[in-house]
Design an enzyme around this catalytic site. Structure first.
Site, PDB file in Angstrom:
ATOM      1  N   LYS A  78      -7.075 -11.173   1.987  1.00 25.58           N
ATOM      2  CA  LYS A  78      -6.153 -10.371   1.149  1.00 25.58           C
ATOM      3  C   LYS A  78      -4.696 -10.543   1.105  1.00 25.58           C
ATOM      4  CE  LYS A  78      -6.242  -5.422  -0.055  1.00 25.58           C
ATOM      5  NZ  LYS A  78      -6.984  -3.973   0.349  1.00 25.58           N
ATOM      6  N   SER A 153      -9.266  -1.619  -3.369  1.00 26.75           N
ATOM      7  CA  SER A 153      -8.362  -2.375  -3.912  1.00 26.75           C
ATOM      8  C   SER A 153      -8.603  -3.903  -3.307  1.00 26.75           C
ATOM      9  CB  SER A 153      -6.886  -1.968  -3.264  1.00 26.75           C
ATOM     10  OG  SER A 153      -7.101  -2.185  -1.876  1.00 26.75           O
ATOM     11  N   SER A 177     -11.113   0.705   0.417  1.00 25.64           N
ATOM     12  CA  SER A 177     -10.781  -0.466  -0.169  1.00 25.64           C
ATOM     13  C   SER A 177     -11.390  -1.559   0.198  1.00 25.64           C
ATOM     14  CB  SER A 177      -9.221  -0.586  -0.130  1.00 25.64           C
ATOM     15  OG  SER A 177      -8.548   0.075  -1.021  1.00 25.64           O
TER      16      SER A 177
END
Lengths: 488, 474, 95
Positions: A78, A153, A177
């Protein structure tokens, strides 16, 4: 080669160590899948194919001495996790092309395990969002239905794993997330106990809630990744001194006698019936393997979202103040003086969701409101922690939905901030109490996945993973691919 | 109407640890800009703070020495504001649970000053204006250098009390070894909160805060100036505005600093990156037991052990470095009284002439001890020794080499002195006659003549005796 | 809780954000909706509850006072939008 893509990370790792597949072959296969699917999905902000191939070649020589079951397995990271010399921008304009001078602790640990990084994954800007639509680099789409969001996210991470563009990914979870996008994309993801994975090098959203964890095809893959990344790090003062590295070996699938609680407040108003049914069916599968499941009352649920948003936004308002156009990242091209430089850089550099949370956080900390909001939220957080402690005196695990709905269409969520925040209801409690929580695919509705959440007591990762593993031994939701029938 | 001035102090003291408070960069003073920095102290994304154990220890030691209650459960808070010297845009400090509270400092004359609190925090960076581009250059070497801030109650009434407190504070912290307290290097900085009120009133007037006070002299003058300014305002029927004022050394005046863009609202909240600090009673006992001998104890000992006068012991112990220097000279064999005389005289004079603190003195104890030994052996007279002292002070030069090179060794040969006396008498018959006629002054003149011939290298006592002998002989 | 445009201005200034006039009313409305929802917490009695700033009872996490070489200056400066050989540069900030 497409068969390779359907292997789990552990299966691929075993094939690599057995010499059936070279690391370069595996890497090239993933890169090919990425090349084919990325244009319609937009999972990556920075793809590092060349470096990945070079690393694959270099790793091959050490395959015989490989210690980690993930040696040679291609993965991705990420974009809020620092990678030395590789652009890490949190999907924000304000960080520009920031290339950190250091690796995050987890980046180092994955490198030590011998994983191959394919690049940096798209996300909601600064991890603030539930759809990956707030990314400065455009939204990621859900591989199961490209008109839908992948969740957020860690949407890039979940979509990339679901799209078979990598075998697992490192995401971060502040209020869901990892788990919510895992649920929307039909993959397995776990937010570990707060402090069990070092946050050194994780670009902070809300420091007391943020935690790094894996998204992968199976619970066993997640266990293997946690074995590689958990453990004390002297550079993170909130890191716990816990024995790490034995989760995979403790996956037996034996959950006989395990007591699982279903909080009744998690199955009420606002929950789509298809999701409720799938989660209840999950309970039945676990019961069939010998677990004892019962419903109980967990009355604090309605306080979860407000408490979470007060604490998360307060910390975010402070954590994001360092983005001021002075030391790194983007600076507004024109300004009159220092204050104007700050204001223009931040106003033009942050997206609207980030600005909304900064303003909220500034408000709840500001003079005259601190006690009514921030301090109050810390008190409620203490009560929430207590309530979980009591629940875990009764139950080994809790079972809940991950999200009240399946993945919404692009553009449906952002218009109403409060409504979007409310959909975090099932995931934020684990962050507030610092507990391990896992999301696993447990059904489909209209062709898109549904997820179920297992929450464990602090450092109860083994029980959480074992229950998920048991579930996956008896079901095949996690094996389904958005690209047709599962191979196996 | 008579007015009373009410003063409180906020003193920032830099702790003398090797590394910064939250990262392992050096705290060394100076260094090229941004060379004592890392991702943590420059506020890079993802970097995290970890507390230096020595900072905690030093802060607790200081708290104990200032008679404070130590906060058993303490914590760090973030103070949020934007300024280019603060790379994270928040300073890690302590608001809600400072490490120490409620202390007292005895400043002499029966007066004690209350310590409101003592807390740990990180220093900010240095900003330098570039006149060529009209820009500001940011150097983050000082970012994260550990500080303690010591806040007093508004217990001072005069500048003298403030200076007495600061001297006491500096001495205490130096003896503890927690700070060198060098004002020139900014390791002791002081903000003065001052208000005035009608004598006898118990309510506090509106206060101003004065910054940029870089010496005791500046503090003292700023207090006098600001107190007069406020009294004049009130006597003219005007109001004192609560504001921050800056002391201008050159103009000998304070002026209001440009008010910040917006209200000060620092939005303090507990730093989630730093777990709380919890101290055991055992830890506190251990630090108390390890507390070094402080100035009052040393003064008492010097009087008892060496028979030095109280005034001298007070001067010598006023700076820890000076007291350490004294002890080292004595340890090297110098008689305590001699060592004390040299320190009270030449050493303090030399330091003062150079505007130097004892901690920075180039002269080593060994050099002074050697000089004292040469005088005691009669190989150097006292006056010549002072010349040598001045010559070797800045470079800590070799005393023996200097004496040899310049031929300064005292004349030991009595016949040389006798010959010089004979010559002086022959050359100055008038003075000899004057003396005999009862003019005592002529004696000194004759001695001076002898010393001049011998280039000052003779033992003055021997010359005196020889002159007197010759005068009585004839 | 009513969120006025003045309050939005105040927190915007504190956080160095500058909303265009046309966005202010909208933001005030959104914040009010959210803050009003946050007010739900007022229905919960928290008298005497110790605010919990850290979830786990970690304490005294300290490091030894040992110097580690600092980072290479060029690396630290390399991402700066405005810099010289030695420092980060900003518009005039010194009085």
């Amino acid at each position: 080669m497409k068969e390779l893509l359907e292997l789990s990370a552990l299966e691929l790792g075993a094939a690599i160590r057995a010499g059936d597949v070279s690391i370069a072959e595996a890497t090239q296969t993933a890169l090919d899948a990425m090349a084919e699917r990325e244009p319609s999905l937009n999972c990556f902000i920075t793809a590092a194919g060349e470096q990945a191939m070079a690393r694959a070649q270099a790793l091959q020589a050490g395959v015989k001495e490989a210690k980690s079951p993930l040696y040679g397995v291609p993965m991705a990271i990420k974009d809020n996790i620092c990678t030395k010399g590789v652009k890490t921008c949190c999907a924000s304009k304000i960080l520009g092309d920031f290339a950190p001078p250091y690796d995050a602790a987890v980046t180092e640990r994955m490198a030590e395990a011998g994983a191959v990084s394919l690049g940096k994954l798209n996300m909601d800007e600064f991890a603030m969002g539930s759809t990956t639509e707030t990314s400065f680099y455009g939204p990621t789409r859900n591989p199961w239905d490209t008109s839908r969001v992948p969740g957020g996210s860690s949407g890039g991470a979940a979509a990339a794993v679901a799209a078979r563009a990598c075998w697992f990914a490192l995401g971060s979870d502040t209020g869901g997330s990892i788990r919510q996008p895992a649920s929307f994309c039909g993959v397995t993801g776990i937010k570990p106990t707060y402090g069990s994975v070092s946050r050194y090098g994780l670009i902070a959203y809300a420091s007391s809630l943020d935690q790094i964890g894996p998204l992968a095809r199976t619970a066993a893959d997640c266990a293997a990744v946690l074995d590689a990344i958990q453990g004390r790090d002297r550079r993170d003062a909130t890191s716990l001194d816990v024995p790490a590295g034995s989760l995979l070996s403790r996956l037996t699938g034996d959950i006989r006698g395990m007591k699982i609680g279903l909080p009744s407040q998690c199955f009420g108003e606002g929950l789509e019936p298809q999701v409720a049914d799938a989660v209840k069916a999950t309970a039945a599968v676990l019961e069939a393997r010998g677990a004892r499941v019962e419903t109980f009352s967990f009355p604090l649920m309605k306080y979860m979202v407000p408490t979470y948003y007060i604490i998360a936004c307060a910390e975010a308002s402070s954590n994001l103040s360092r983005y001021d156009g002075v030391k790194y990242g983007w600076r507004a091209p024109e300004y009159e003086d220092l204050t104007d430089l700050y204001c223009r850089t931040r106003t033009e550099g942050f997206g609207s969701e980030v600005k909304r949370r900064i303003l909220l956080g500034t408000f709840v900390l500001s003079s005259g409101y601190y006690d009514a909001y921030y301090k109050k939220a810390l008190q409620v957080k203490a009560l929430i922690k207590e309530a979980f402690d009591r629940a875990f005196e009764q139950y080994d695990l809790l079972l809940t939905p991950v999200s009240p709905t399946t993945a919404p269409k692009l553009g449906e969520s952002l218009s109403e901030a409060l409504k979007m925040y409310l959909s975090d209801i099932y995931t934020v409690p684990a962050n507030l109490a610092g507990l391990p929580a896992l999301s696993m695919p447990c059904g489909f509705d209209g062709g898109v996945p549904i997820g179920a959440q297992l929450i464990g007591p602090a450092l109860g990762e083994a029980a959480v993973l074992n229950a998920a593993h048991a579930f996956q031994l008896d079901t095949d939701y996690h094996r389904r691919s958005p690209y047709g029938k599962e191979v196996k | 109407m008579t007015w009373e001035t009410v003063i409180g102090l906020e003193t920032h003291v830099e702790l003398s640890t090797a590394t910064k408070i939250f990262c392992s960069c050096t705290t060394a003073f100076g260094g090229a800009p941004n060379t004592h920095c890392c991702p943590v102290c420059t506020g890079m994304p993802g970097a995290l703070p970890v507390l230096n154990e020595k900072v905690l220890e030093f802060a607790v030691k200081a708290g104990l020495a200032l008679g404070c209650e130590i906060t058993k459960k303490s914590r760090f808070d973030r103070k949020n504001y934007f300024y280019p010297d603060l790379p994270k845009a928040y300073q890690i400090s302590q608001l809600y649970l400072p490490i120490a509270r409620n202390g007292r400092v005895d400043i002499g004359g029966g007066k004690t000053v209350g310590i409101h609190e003592l807390h740990m925090e990180e220093d900010a960076g240095k900003l330098v204006h570039d006149p060529w581009t009209d820009q500001t250059c940011c150097d983050y070497n000082r970012c994260g250098v550990p500080l303690i801030e010591i806040v007093t109650e508004p217990d001072f009434r005069t500048a003298e009390e403030v200076i007495a407190y600061l001297e006491q504070l500096r001495s205490t912290l130096q003896y503890l070894g927690v700070s060198d307290c060098k004002m020139q290097e900014g390791s002791l900085r002081c903000d003065v909160n001052l208000s005035v009120r009608p004598a006898g009133s118990t309510e506090l007037g509106t206060r101003t805060e004065m910054k940029n006070l870089n010496s005791f002299k500046a503090i003292s003058r700023a207090i006098q100036y600001e107190s007069r300014r406020q009294i004049e305002l009130l006597e003219e029927g005007k109001r004192v505005v609560q504001e921050t004022r800056r002391w201008d050394e050159n103009k000998d005046a304070t002026y209001a600093m440009r008010s910040k863009e917006n209200a000060q609202d620092y939005r303090y909240f507990p730093d989630p990156d730093l777990p709380p600090v919890e101290l055991s009673q055992e830890y506190l006992y251990r630090l108390l037991a390890a507390q070094p001998e402080m100035a009052p104890a040393r003064m008492e000992r010097y009087q008892r052990q060496f028979g030095l006068p109280a005034y001298d012991t007070e001067m010598i112990t006023s700076q820890k470095a000076l007291s350490d220097f004294f002890e080292a000279v004595v340890d090297l064999g110098a008689p305590a009284k001699q060592a004390s005389n040299w320190i009270m005289g030449e050493v303090l004079r030399a330091l003062s002439a150079r505007g130097m603190e004892a901690a920075d003195m180039p002269l080593s104890p060994a050099t002074l001890a050697r000089l004292i030994a040469l005088v005691a052996e009669g190989r150097l007279n006292r006056n010549t020794a002072v010349t040598v002292f001045e010559a070797v002070f800045d470079s800590d030069g070799d005393v023996d080499a200097y004496v040899a090179e310049h031929g300064l060794e005292q004349i030991q040969d009595g016949s040389l002195v006798e010959a010089a006396v004979d010559k002086a008498f022959a050359d100055n018959p008038k003075s000899v006659a004057d003396y005999r006629a009862g003019k005592e002054k002529a004696f000194g003149f004759l001695v001076g003549q002898v010393m001049r011939q011998l280039k000052g290298k003779a033992d003055p006592k021997a010359v005196n005796e020889a002159v007197r002998r010759k005068l009585t002989e004839q | 809780m009513k969120i006025t445009e003045e309050l939005v201005d105040y927190v915007s200034t504190l956080s160095r954000l500058r909303l265009p006039q046309e966005e202010k009313a909208k933001m005030a409305g959104e914040l009010e909706q959210i803050v009003t929802y946050m007010d739900t917490l007022n229905t919960l009695d928290t008298d005497g509850v110790e605010p919990m700033s850290h979830t786990f009872p970690l304490k005294n996490v300290l490091r030894a006072d040992e110097v580690v070489p600092s980072a290479d200056r060029e690396v630290l400066l390399s991402g700066a939008p405005d810099r010289d050989e030695e420092t980060f540069r900003v518009p005039k900030a010194v009085e």
